[in-house]
Write a protein that holds these residues in place. Structure first.
Motif, PDB file in Angstrom:
ATOM      1  N   HIS A 174     -79.618  -7.457 -59.360  1.00 37.72           N
ATOM      2  CA  HIS A 174     -78.082  -6.875 -59.571  1.00 37.72           C
ATOM      3  C   HIS A 174     -77.501  -7.379 -58.358  1.00 37.72           C
ATOM      4  O   HIS A 174     -78.148  -7.502 -57.375  1.00 37.72           O
ATOM      5  CB  HIS A 174     -77.940  -5.467 -59.770  1.00 37.72           C
ATOM      6  CG  HIS A 174     -78.852  -4.583 -58.896  1.00 37.72           C
ATOM      7  ND1 HIS A 174     -80.178  -4.202 -58.981  1.00 37.72           N
ATOM      8  CD2 HIS A 174     -78.415  -4.063 -57.823  1.00 37.72           C
ATOM      9  CE1 HIS A 174     -80.311  -3.574 -58.083  1.00 37.72           C
ATOM     10  NE2 HIS A 174     -79.267  -3.157 -57.203  1.00 37.72           N
ATOM     11  N   VAL A 176     -74.312  -6.015 -55.935  1.00 43.76           N
ATOM     12  CA  VAL A 176     -73.324  -4.879 -55.791  1.00 43.76           C
ATOM     13  C   VAL A 176     -72.141  -5.414 -54.962  1.00 43.76           C
ATOM     14  O   VAL A 176     -72.324  -5.862 -54.005  1.00 43.76           O
ATOM     15  CB  VAL A 176     -73.839  -3.776 -54.910  1.00 43.76           C
ATOM     16  CG1 VAL A 176     -73.259  -2.618 -54.665  1.00 43.76           C
ATOM     17  CG2 VAL A 176     -75.274  -3.241 -55.536  1.00 43.76           C
ATOM     18  N   HIS A 257     -74.813  -6.104 -51.673  1.00 48.01           N
ATOM     19  CA  HIS A 257     -76.359  -6.219 -51.522  1.00 48.01           C
ATOM     20  C   HIS A 257     -76.683  -6.915 -52.370  1.00 48.01           C
ATOM     21  O   HIS A 257     -75.986  -6.924 -53.988  1.00 48.01           O
ATOM     22  CB  HIS A 257     -77.306  -5.182 -51.234  1.00 48.01           C
ATOM     23  CG  HIS A 257     -77.388  -4.094 -52.215  1.00 48.01           C
ATOM     24  ND1 HIS A 257     -76.607  -2.793 -52.304  1.00 48.01           N
ATOM     25  CD2 HIS A 257     -78.336  -4.004 -53.169  1.00 48.01           C
ATOM     26  CE1 HIS A 257     -77.187  -2.208 -53.191  1.00 48.01           C
ATOM     27  NE2 HIS A 257     -78.024  -2.954 -53.900  1.00 48.01           N
ATOM     28  N   ALA A 259     -80.097  -7.472 -55.123  1.00 50.37           N
ATOM     29  CA  ALA A 259     -81.384  -7.037 -55.530  1.00 50.37           C
ATOM     30  C   ALA A 259     -82.323  -8.246 -56.039  1.00 50.37           C
ATOM     31  O   ALA A 259     -81.701  -8.605 -57.109  1.00 50.37           O
ATOM     32  CB  ALA A 259     -81.248  -5.809 -56.241  1.00 50.37           C
ATOM     33  N   PHE A 323     -84.937  -1.522 -49.123  1.00 46.27           N
ATOM     34  CA  PHE A 323     -83.717  -2.304 -48.492  1.00 46.27           C
ATOM     35  C   PHE A 323     -83.904  -2.669 -47.283  1.00 46.27           C
ATOM     36  O   PHE A 323     -84.570  -2.118 -46.345  1.00 46.27           O
ATOM     37  CB  PHE A 323     -82.549  -1.270 -48.447  1.00 46.27           C
ATOM     38  CG  PHE A 323     -82.286  -0.795 -50.081  1.00 46.27           C
ATOM     39  CD1 PHE A 323     -81.143  -1.189 -50.739  1.00 46.27           C
ATOM     40  CD2 PHE A 323     -83.023   0.453 -50.376  1.00 46.27           C
ATOM     41  CE1 PHE A 323     -81.047  -0.764 -51.949  1.00 46.27           C
ATOM     42  CE2 PHE A 323     -82.590   0.935 -51.628  1.00 46.27           C
ATOM     43  CZ  PHE A 323     -81.548   0.244 -52.418  1.00 46.27           C
ATOM     44  N   GLU A 336     -82.055  -6.013 -51.246  1.00 46.11           N
ATOM     45  CA  GLU A 336     -82.693  -4.971 -51.771  1.00 46.11           C
ATOM     46  C   GLU A 336     -84.079  -5.793 -52.433  1.00 46.11           C
ATOM     47  O   GLU A 336     -83.768  -6.747 -53.167  1.00 46.11           O
ATOM     48  CB  GLU A 336     -82.032  -4.092 -52.960  1.00 46.11           C
ATOM     49  CG  GLU A 336     -82.920  -3.276 -53.786  1.00 46.11           C
ATOM     50  CD  GLU A 336     -82.078  -2.554 -54.874  1.00 46.11           C
ATOM     51  OE1 GLU A 336     -80.918  -2.393 -54.959  1.00 46.11           O
ATOM     52  OE2 GLU A 336     -82.880  -2.099 -55.637  1.00 46.11           O
TER      53      GLU A 336
END
Ligand code: FE2
Length: 368
Positions: A174, A176, A257, A259, A323, A336
């Motif tokens: 993902h 963000v 961020h 991931a 993280f 992440e």
């Protein structure tokens, strides 16, 4: 999920604008274990910018630096510092995606364009999303080259032997976005109404608050679940939220961020630590309560505690996450690392412990 006219397949690549792409490529290669697979710049007759294509598993990053102050994104770099400029989405049909998105209210940045070289035809267009971030639509069905026309392939081994331990990163789980207070719902609607995403979960400030900091978050997903974008906004709290800190230093909304998944977070984090990647640490007390909260898992708790890996659980299984600290001087973008064992959660059970860790860092920066 209903079939949408904007048929998104996956995240094709993430493009970063950076002050010195050559040095950033060295960092992503030697710290995160990416291969540098293609280059564009003066030597390939690209006069205005330098670009490096990095790859690991199915993840493609493109690092770009303007070569002159006349470059159209030069001011953007000065304003935001290093960061993500484009989350490029692979679509079935660039023309339809662009026409449909702009018809539904997206701001167009580049109309559908064909680039051609001896490897075929690469098609792209771009629309605006939050802040100065954009989504390209790309289609490479008729393109066989390493990335796109203009880029010259590099032999990843050619760049002198890397000292990096392989990190085993596989895919993007993902990405963000941080947006301004009061704007989260507008951007959730944008992804729903313009790009045909659906809303997955939401967290409010009761889920995600500490004594000082608070935020709200909603997750939208598209591409039949392959593309997940949590959107955060700051919420009122006693002191400055980490989202506000981000927006202050970034100079507006942007990507907070990214991931990336692994099959073995323990191996990945050991490798990244060996490569000198810095991670956020939670207090040791986090691990005292963990067995009770999570129940039995395959991993060795002592090893998780040693490495600072967090665990969360829902009805479908569990997940492990950690993280990094911000990867530039500004407290903006970080990464992440995530391993999913059935759970589709984003780590809600870890938010409190994690935010307290972030606040300790904010306090050290004097920005809490
Ligand atoms: Fe995340």
């Amino acid at each position: 999920m209903t079939k949408d006219a904007i048929n998104i397949r996956r995240i094709d690549h993430v493009r970063f604008i950076v002050g010195n792409a050559r040095q950033s490529a060295y960092f992503y290669r030697n710290a995160f274990g990416f291969d540098v697979v293609a280059y564009a710049g003066l030597e390939t007759k690209i006069k205005h910018e330098a670009g490096y294509v990095l790859r690991q598993g199915e993840i493609t990053f493109v690092l770009m630096s303007p070569l002159r102050s006349e470059h159209p994104d030069y001011e953007r770099l000065t304003k935001h510092g290093d960061g993500v400029i484009d989350i490029a989405l692979e679509v079935e049909n660039v023309e339809t995606a662009y026409a449909e998105a702009t018809k539904r209210g997206a701001t167009g940045l580049s109309p559908p364009t064909l680039l051609e070289d001896e490897h075929g035809v690469y098609e792209y267009a771009a629309i605006k999303t939050y802040g100065d971030t954009q989504h390209s639509f790309v289609n490479r069905d008729r393109y066989r080259g390493v990335f796109s026309p203009g880029f010259k392939p590099l032999d990843p081994g050619r760049y002198s032997a890397s000292t990096a331990r392989p990190a085993g990163l596989l895919t993007i789980d993902h990405i963000v976005g941080n947006v301004e207070e009061g704007r989260m719902n507008d951007w959730v609607k944008f992804y729903q109404n313009v790009l045909g995403f659906t809303q997955l979960v939401s967290f409010d400030d009761k889920d995600i608050s500490t004594e000082y900091s608070a935020l709200m978050s909603k997750v939208v997903q598209g591409g039949r679940g392959r593309v997940k974008f949590p959107i955060n906004e700051p919420a009122k709290a006693r002191r400055r939220s980490q989202i506000e800190e981000y927006i202050d230093f970034y100079g507006g909304p942007g990507v907070q961020h990214i991931a990336m998944t692994t099959n073995s977070i323990v191996k990945t984090v050991r490798a990244l630590r060996h490569n000198d990647v810095s991670f956020l640490r939670v207090p040791a007390s986090y691990y005292d309560l963990l067995p009770e909260r999570i129940g039995p898992i395959h991993e060795d708790m002592n090893e998780l505690a040693e490495l600072g890996i967090l665990v969360d659980k829902d009805d479908e299984g569990y997940m492990l996450q950690i993280f990094t600290k911000p990867v530039q001087d500004r407290p903006t973008l970080f990464f992440e690392i995530i391993e999913r064992q059935g759970s589709r959660s984003f780590g809600k059970g870890n938010f409190k412990a994690l935010f307290e860790a972030i606040e300790r860092e904010q306090d050290r920066r004097g920005t809490l």
